[in-house]
Structures are given as structure tokens and as C-alpha cells.
Design a protein around this motif. Structure first.
Motif, mmCIF file in Angstrom:
data_model
loop_
_atom_site.group_PDB
_atom_site.id
_atom_site.type_symbol
_atom_site.label_atom_id
_atom_site.label_comp_id
_atom_site.label_asym_id
_atom_site.label_seq_id
_atom_site.Cartn_x
_atom_site.Cartn_y
_atom_site.Cartn_z
ATOM 1 N N ALA A 97 0.832 -1.204 0.000
ATOM 2 C CA ALA A 97 0.000 0.000 0.000
ATOM 3 C C ALA A 97 0.866 1.255 0.000
ATOM 4 C CB ALA A 97 -0.928 -0.006 1.211
ATOM 5 N N ARG A 98 1.931 1.215 0.795
ATOM 6 C CA ARG A 98 2.817 2.383 0.834
ATOM 7 C C ARG A 98 3.455 2.629 -0.521
ATOM 8 N NH1 ARG A 98 5.591 1.220 6.041
ATOM 9 N NH2 ARG A 98 7.321 0.682 4.706
ATOM 10 N N MET A 99 3.841 1.508 -1.160
ATOM 11 C CA MET A 99 4.485 1.592 -2.463
ATOM 12 C C MET A 99 3.522 2.174 -3.505
ATOM 13 S SD MET A 99 7.335 -0.367 -3.778
ATOM 14 C CE MET A 99 7.826 -0.848 -5.421
ATOM 15 N N VAL A 100 2.273 1.691 -3.493
ATOM 16 C CA VAL A 100 1.292 2.193 -4.462
ATOM 17 C C VAL A 100 1.048 3.686 -4.227
ATOM 18 C CG1 VAL A 100 -1.090 2.051 -5.261
ATOM 19 C CG2 VAL A 100 0.177 -0.036 -4.769
ATOM 20 N N ASN A 101 0.908 4.080 -2.975
ATOM 21 C CA ASN A 101 0.700 5.499 -2.678
ATOM 22 C C ASN A 101 1.868 6.343 -3.156
ATOM 23 O OD1 ASN A 101 -1.879 5.685 -1.504
ATOM 24 N ND2 ASN A 101 -1.109 4.705 0.357
ATOM 25 N N LEU A 102 3.070 5.833 -2.957
ATOM 26 C CA LEU A 102 4.257 6.568 -3.388
ATOM 27 C C LEU A 102 4.291 6.691 -4.909
ATOM 28 C CD1 LEU A 102 6.994 7.869 -2.561
ATOM 29 C CD2 LEU A 102 8.031 5.649 -2.959
ATOM 30 N N THR A 103 3.987 5.587 -5.621
ATOM 31 C CA THR A 103 4.017 5.649 -7.082
ATOM 32 C C THR A 103 2.911 6.569 -7.605
ATOM 33 O OG1 THR A 103 2.826 3.575 -7.095
ATOM 34 C CG2 THR A 103 5.139 3.467 -7.653
ATOM 35 N N ALA A 104 1.752 6.542 -6.937
ATOM 36 C CA ALA A 104 0.665 7.428 -7.378
ATOM 37 C C ALA A 104 1.097 8.882 -7.251
ATOM 38 C CB ALA A 104 -0.595 7.169 -6.559
ATOM 39 N N GLU A 105 1.792 9.182 -6.157
ATOM 40 C CA GLU A 105 2.257 10.545 -5.959
ATOM 41 C C GLU A 105 3.310 10.924 -7.002
ATOM 42 O OE1 GLU A 105 3.854 12.022 -1.965
ATOM 43 O OE2 GLU A 105 1.924 11.088 -1.518
ATOM 44 N N THR A 106 4.217 9.996 -7.256
ATOM 45 C CA THR A 106 5.252 10.245 -8.257
ATOM 46 C C THR A 106 4.612 10.468 -9.624
ATOM 47 O OG1 THR A 106 6.645 8.733 -7.019
ATOM 48 C CG2 THR A 106 7.419 9.378 -9.191
ATOM 49 N N LEU A 107 3.658 9.603 -9.951
ATOM 50 C CA LEU A 107 2.970 9.687 -11.233
ATOM 51 C C LEU A 107 2.315 11.052 -11.404
ATOM 52 C CD1 LEU A 107 2.934 7.370 -13.226
ATOM 53 C CD2 LEU A 107 0.678 6.736 -12.419
ATOM 54 N N ALA A 108 1.749 11.559 -10.294
ATOM 55 C CA ALA A 108 1.066 12.851 -10.358
ATOM 56 C C ALA A 108 2.054 13.989 -10.620
ATOM 57 C CB ALA A 108 0.303 13.105 -9.064
ATOM 58 N N GLY A 109 3.317 13.783 -10.270
ATOM 59 C CA GLY A 109 4.292 14.854 -10.429
ATOM 60 C C GLY A 109 5.066 14.825 -11.734
ATOM 61 N N ILE A 110 4.882 13.751 -12.509
ATOM 62 C CA ILE A 110 5.642 13.634 -13.759
ATOM 63 C C ILE A 110 5.064 14.572 -14.819
ATOM 64 C CG2 ILE A 110 6.184 12.056 -15.653
ATOM 65 C CD1 ILE A 110 6.423 9.831 -13.685
ATOM 66 N N PRO A 111 5.919 15.346 -15.498
ATOM 67 C CA PRO A 111 5.418 16.286 -16.507
ATOM 68 C C PRO A 111 4.799 15.554 -17.698
ATOM 69 C CG PRO A 111 7.786 16.560 -16.119
ATOM 70 C CD PRO A 111 7.365 15.374 -15.358
ATOM 71 N N SER A 112 3.842 16.214 -18.332
ATOM 72 C CA SER A 112 3.108 15.528 -19.387
ATOM 73 C C SER A 112 4.000 15.129 -20.567
ATOM 74 C CB SER A 112 1.924 16.370 -19.850
ATOM 75 O OG SER A 112 2.332 17.665 -20.136
ATOM 76 N N ILE A 113 5.058 15.890 -20.794
ATOM 77 C CA ILE A 113 5.919 15.551 -21.935
ATOM 78 C C ILE A 113 6.558 14.168 -21.759
ATOM 79 C CG2 ILE A 113 7.918 16.772 -20.975
ATOM 80 C CD1 ILE A 113 7.133 16.794 -24.661
ATOM 81 N N ILE A 114 6.821 13.781 -20.497
ATOM 82 C CA ILE A 114 7.397 12.458 -20.227
ATOM 83 C C ILE A 114 6.367 11.369 -20.560
ATOM 84 C CG2 ILE A 114 8.315 10.925 -18.426
ATOM 85 C CD1 ILE A 114 10.264 13.050 -18.935
ATOM 86 N N PHE A 115 5.102 11.619 -20.182
ATOM 87 C CA PHE A 115 4.052 10.670 -20.558
ATOM 88 C C PHE A 115 3.962 10.574 -22.084
ATOM 89 C CE2 PHE A 115 2.523 11.893 -16.314
ATOM 90 C CZ PHE A 115 2.335 10.643 -15.770
ATOM 91 N N GLY A 116 4.134 11.716 -22.725
ATOM 92 C CA GLY A 116 4.102 11.740 -24.181
ATOM 93 C C GLY A 116 5.203 10.870 -24.777
ATOM 94 N N LEU A 117 6.409 11.019 -24.244
ATOM 95 C CA LEU A 117 7.535 10.212 -24.739
ATOM 96 C C LEU A 117 7.261 8.726 -24.533
ATOM 97 C CD1 LEU A 117 10.753 12.081 -23.530
ATOM 98 C CD2 LEU A 117 9.955 11.770 -25.867
ATOM 99 N N PHE A 118 6.753 8.404 -23.347
ATOM 100 C CA PHE A 118 6.453 7.005 -23.035
ATOM 101 C C PHE A 118 5.387 6.466 -23.986
ATOM 102 C CE2 PHE A 118 3.430 4.214 -20.762
ATOM 103 C CZ PHE A 118 4.218 3.076 -20.735
ATOM 104 N N GLY A 119 4.296 7.207 -24.129
ATOM 105 C CA GLY A 119 3.220 6.779 -25.026
ATOM 106 C C GLY A 119 3.728 6.610 -26.442
#
Lengths: 313, 278
Positions: B99-121
């Protein structure tokens, strides 16, 4: 105060869960188990996604970074994809300059607004301002970029010189964009300061402002730092607005009136037609940005764990 | 004492000023776009397809493209995000590593800039899975981006469900899932809806990630495998390439109006939610 109630809810919740687990055996057991697994997978997806993002960005970017050396890539200021020279030094500097520049004015303004909302404004005004700030946060970056291009850039061109597409335009627009983050997070942490602190200070004869400056703000310190770091993360990752107002020349600007290109701009401007090493170099740029952001995030997390009052819990 | 009071007054004025500056910034941005864009808006502008790269005609296909992408992203992110929230709040123990890990990743995910999601996609969906620049690639990317918002608001909503509700339901012999389905979710629904509304706002404004995953084709998208251009991407290209300032204002007008409406709705549902709790 809020966190103690939450804690209570949590411990009580766990008791309920134990109770539920005991009563859950029986004919429904199989279906229940299946649902639990599905829900678990939903949660696990978060870890999978972050894992995939990391793997793919690194897999695409790392080979080039190793080939030309991380030092050369980061600090070489020449970027000429056609000649096979890939150095993001000027873009790296560009990102840093524009981020620090925007924080230079947005942090003081944001903090004083946060104090205003939490301590000074009448409740009704504070609430309206809160709604307006949420709206400010909801305006898409491309609209900010558009406003920058139509209003800020011509203004700079007419009154300060240059062609207007400049570091300064980026600093102005980006500052506005990080204001909501700074205000909301620091306001929450100021509101979380226990009332007793404030009452104690006032009872000792301090004025309201002295109390704000010497008691409340220091007590909310770690939350305020979190707000600033979050704002910084937002600024460094911002793309569209920056692309639209900064002119995007891959040079280190000599003054705030000269154009600048950030790492994010570099990616979005050239990704459409890049191929081969050029494309890989753009992924390597993304990788540098990614590492930067993850480090900022970890910093916030460590601070939240270390500080008593982080404003987030 | 008197001098200190005077100083306080002065500093108060400065605090009020900072609040006023924020209001002025917001009102001038929104006001400017609304005034300049209003004259461009007409039924033809909304319902005609763009011609000559957007220099003529309306913005109909970009409205449809935005709608498609937003719906597809919600269709994926809402069940998954809510499911994750239910698991974290109702099934997992807060202290568990997972649970701690999921919460941490959710927080990290929320902070990643959209351009990085774009590159990944771009590298994962567009190239590796060979989905091309399409609504599907863009929709999946967008779904990943709004997941943290949906999960976080759902988590907070579930957290406010009184423990007695759970206990009563379980005591009546309902199973855990029945309790979740019939008691917890209905109670938490307004909170979950708030998250969905906020996500729609994010979807409408997203640009950087979608240029890299959904493309910028102006054609009418028919299937999820077609590329498309959203209103925000359209605004970007109209303004940057100097195609039509007038139409850029019209598009910005529509985007701002939608954002204002969404914000209003989010406020409304949040207020409903906090009222329901009392």
C-alpha cells in the motif's frame, strides 16, 4: 487535529476488516477472493506503469548517453542534430534559468497570498479566492502560452526591446502557472498549525503580524518548503506555455530579453520529425528531466517523513 | 506598541495587495480571452470542419477528437482508479509495504510532466505496440495521466464513510464486496465524481502528451485507430504557426468556457459532498 481523527478512522477500519475477514468464509468465499484479486491488480497497475515508463525512457535514452558520455551530453552547449552533435548544455541552463527566474517572483507572491488567505482574509473572501485559484490551476498550459504570445511578448517587444520572445516572457508566464501550487500547498500547511501556538503568542503580547512571522510561518516551514519544491517541479516540467513564448533558440541567453530553449521545448519541437540518433537524443533529454523530477519527488517524500507538519498529511 | 500596530497595518495592506494581484491576474486572463473570443464563436464555427489547416471553417473535428479522447481515457481510468482506491482503503492494511508503495508511485505519477508521458506513449504505444498516432494511443496515455487524480479523490471520499456503516452492513450478513458495492461506493460517489470532473478538465487542456501520441490530423476520427487533433493542440498550432489568430481566440474561448464550467461543477459536487457528510 485532522490527522488524529484520520488515525482513529484507520485503526477502527482495521478492526472492521479483521471482522469482515472472519465472516467472509463460506459459499461466497470464491467470488469475494476473485474481486479482491481484481482490485489488487488495479492498485498494482500503478507500480507497473511507473516501472514501464522508467524502463522505456531509459532504454531509449541511455545508449546515446553512454555513447557520448553523460558529461558531454549535459554540458556541451552545441546542439546540431544534422551534424550529429548532441549537447543539451544550453537547454539544461535554459530550464534552470527559467525555473529559478519564475520562482523568484512567484514564491514571495504565492507565500504572502497563502498567509493572507489563511490568516488575514475574512472567511468568505478566503473561500472565493480559493475558488479563483483553483480556476487558475485549471487553465490549460496552452492557453497560458497563447496569452503569453498575444499579450506578454508584444508588451516586452514594445517596452523593453528585443523581439519579445524571451526568457523574460517565459519567467512571467511560468510564474503565473506555478502560483496555484505554491499557494494551495503552503496555505494548507499554515492552516494546519495548531491554534494553541497562535493563541500562546498573542497571549504573550505579540501582534498578529509578529505571530505570523515568528510563530506560524516557522511552524509551517516544512509544508512551505514542500510547496516551493512542488512548484519547482511544475516549472521545470512545463512544456507548451514555454515553447510558445521563449523563442526556442538553443543558446544560453545573455540577458532576460534574449530567447531561450528548455529541455521540454527541445523534445516537443523536434520529436515530430526526429529519427535515429536525433530521436534517441531527445529521449535522453527526457531521461535527464525524468531523473530531475523523481529526485524532487523523493526529496518531498523524505521531508514529509521528517517534518512534523508537512501540510500534506 | 503604537508603532508596532502601525507597522502591522502597513504589512496587512501588502497582504491584501498580494491577494488582489492574484485576482487581477486571473480576471485579466479569463476576461481577455472571453472578450476577444466571443465574436468568433458561432454555430458555424462549432459545427463546421476546419478547412485549409484551420485557417477557414470551424473546429468541429477537434471538438469530436477531444470528446473521443476524454471519454476513452475516463472509460479506462475511472474503474481502475476507483478499484485501486477501494483496494487501498478497504482491503490493504495501511502499514503494508504494498500500500505504501502504491501510494508513493501514485504521488510520483502525479508529479511527472506531461511531456514524459508523451515520450512514453510514443515509444511504447505508438511504436512498439504499433498503435500509431491514434485515439487509442492518446486515450491510454491520458488515462495513465488522470489515474492519480481519480484514485486520490476516491481514496479521500472512501475515507469519510463512517465506520458504523461498514459495521452495520457486515453485521447484517453482507459480504465485504457487498458492503463496498452497496454501502461504501454510494456514500463516496460525490467524492469520486469530483475526481472525474477534475480529470475531464485535465483531459481537455492536455497538449504536449497528445501531440506525441494522438497526432495532429484534422480529419474526422471514425474509429479509435484514427489519429486526431484536440482543441488544445489545435489552439497551439493555430497560434504557433500563425495560421489564424481569430480562430485561435475562438478555440481558446471554448476551452476557457469549458474549464470554467468544469471548475464550477467540481466546486458544486465538492460542496454537496461535504454537506452530505453532516
Amino acid at each position: 487535529m485532522q490527522s488524529t481523527t484520520r488515525l482513529q478512522i484507520n485503526t477502527r477500519k482495521n478492526n472492521t476488516i479483521r471482522f469482515a475477514q472472519n465472516s467472509g468464509r463460506g459459499r461466497r468465499h470464491k467470488g469475494e477472493k476473485l474481486i479482491e484479486i481484481v482490485l489488487l491488480l488495479c492498485a498494482a497497475l500503478f507500480i507497473l506503469v511507473i516501472f514501464l515508463i522508467t524502463i522505456f525512457i531509459f532504454a531509449k535514452g541511455l545508449p546515446l548517453l553512454i555513447k557520448i558520455g553523460p558529461g558531454n551530453f549535459l554540458f556541451e552547449t552545441e546542439w546540431s542534430p544534422t551534424r550529429g552533435v548532441f549537447g543539451i548544455g544550453s537547454m539544461f541552463m535554459g530550464s534552470i534559468m527559467i525555473t529559478l527566474g519564475s520562482m523568484l517572483w512567484a514564491v514571495p507572491l504565492g507565500l504572502s497570498t497563502a498567509v493572507f488567505m489563511a490568516e488575514i482574509a475574512p472567511a468568505r473572501i478566503g473561500q472565493v479566492l480559493g475558488n479563483l485559484i483553483n480556476l487558475l490551476a485549471g487553465i490549460p498550459s496552452v492557453v497560458y502560452g497563447f496569452i503569453g504570445l498575444i499579450v506578454v511578448v508584444p508588451f516586452i517587444r514594445d517596452y523593453f526591446g528585443g523581439n519579445g520572445l524571451s526568457l523574460l516572457a517565459g519567467i512571467i508566464i511560468l510564474g503565473i502557472m506555478i502560483l496555484p501550487t505554491i499557494i494551495n500547498v503552503s496555505r494548507d500547511s499554515i492552516l494546519a498549525v495548531p491554534n494553541e501556538y497562535k493563541e500562546g503568542s498573542l497571549a504573550m503580547g505579540a501582534t498578529h503580524y509578529q505571530t505570523i512571522a515568528r510563530v506560524i510561518v516557522p511552524a509551517a516551514r516544512s509544508g512551505i518548503i514542500t510547496a516551493i519544491v512542488l512548484g519547482m517541479g511544475r516549472a521545470i516540467g512545463e512544456t507548451m506555455a514555454v515553447v510558445m513564448v521563449t523563442g526556442n533558440s538553443a543558446i544560453i541567453p545573455g540577458s532576460v530579453l534574449e530567447p531561450v530553449r528548455t529541455m521540454t521545448s527541445n523534445i516537443v519541437l523536434e520529436m515530430g520529425y526526429a529519427s535515429g540518433d536525433h530521436q534517441t537524443a531527445l529521449f535522453a533529454t527526457g531521461m535527464v528531466l525524468f531523473i530531475f523530477i523523481v529526485c524532487l519527488n523523493l526529496m518531498i517524500n523524505l521531508m514529509a517523513r521528517g517534518g512534523i507538519n508537512s501540510g500534506r498529511s | 506598541m503604537g508603532a508596532a500596530k502601525m507597522k502591522d497595518k502597513l504589512i496587512y495592506a501588502l497582504f491584501w495587495l498580494s491577494g488582489l494581484i492574484i485576482v487581477a491576474i486571473l480576471l485579466s486572463i479569463v476576461g481577455y480571452v472571453l472578450i476577444k473570443g466571443f465574436s468568433v464563436i458561432s454555430l458555424d464555427f462549432l459545427l463546421q470542419s476546419p478547412r485549409k489547416a484551420g485557417a477557414e471553417g470551424g473546429i468541429f473535428t477537434t471538438v469530436i477528437g477531444t470528446l473521443y479522447l476524454t471519454l476513452l481515457a475516463l472509460l479506462m481510468a475511472v474503474p481502475i482508479g476507483t478499484g485501486a482506491a477501494i483496494y487501498l482503503q478497504e482491503y490493504a492494511s495501511d502499514q503494508s509495504r504494498f500500500a505504501r508503495m502504491v501510494n508513493l508511485t501514485a504521488e510520483t505519477l502525479a508529479g511527472i510532466p506531461s511531456i514524459i508521458f508523451g515520450l512514453f506513449g510514443f515509444v511504447f504505444l505508438v511504436i512498439l505496440l504499433n498503435l500509431g498516432w491514434s485515439i487509442l494511443s492518446g486515450g491510454i496515455t491520458l488515462a495513465i495521466m488522470i489515474l492519480p487524480t481519480i484514485t486520490r479523490t476516491a481514496q479521500e471520499a472512501i475515507l469519510t464513510v463512517p465506520v458504523e456503516y461498514r459495521e452495520n452492513s457486515l453485521a447484517l450478513g453482507a459480504s465485504k464486496w457487498q458492503t463496498t458495492q452497496k454501502v461504501i461506493l454510494p456514500f463516496a460517489l460525490p467524492g469520486i465524481i469530483t475526481g472525474v470532473i477534475l480529470s475531464i478538465g485535465r483531459a481537455i487542456g492536455e497538449t504536449a502528451a497528445l501531440i506525441l501520441t494522438a497526432g495532429s490530423s484534422l480529419g474526422m476520427p471514425l474509429s479509435v485507430f484514427d489519429p486526431t487533433r484536440t482543441m488544445s493542440v489545435h489552439l497551439y498550432l493555430l497560434a504557433m504557426e500563425g495560421i489564424s489568430l481569430e480562430r485561435a481566440f475562438g478555440t481558446a474561448f471554448l476551452v476557457i468556457v469549458l474549464i470554467v464550467i468544469i471548475n464550477f461543477l467540481a466546486n458544486l459536487s465538492m460542496r454537496r459532498f461535504s454537506q452530505a457528510m453532516h
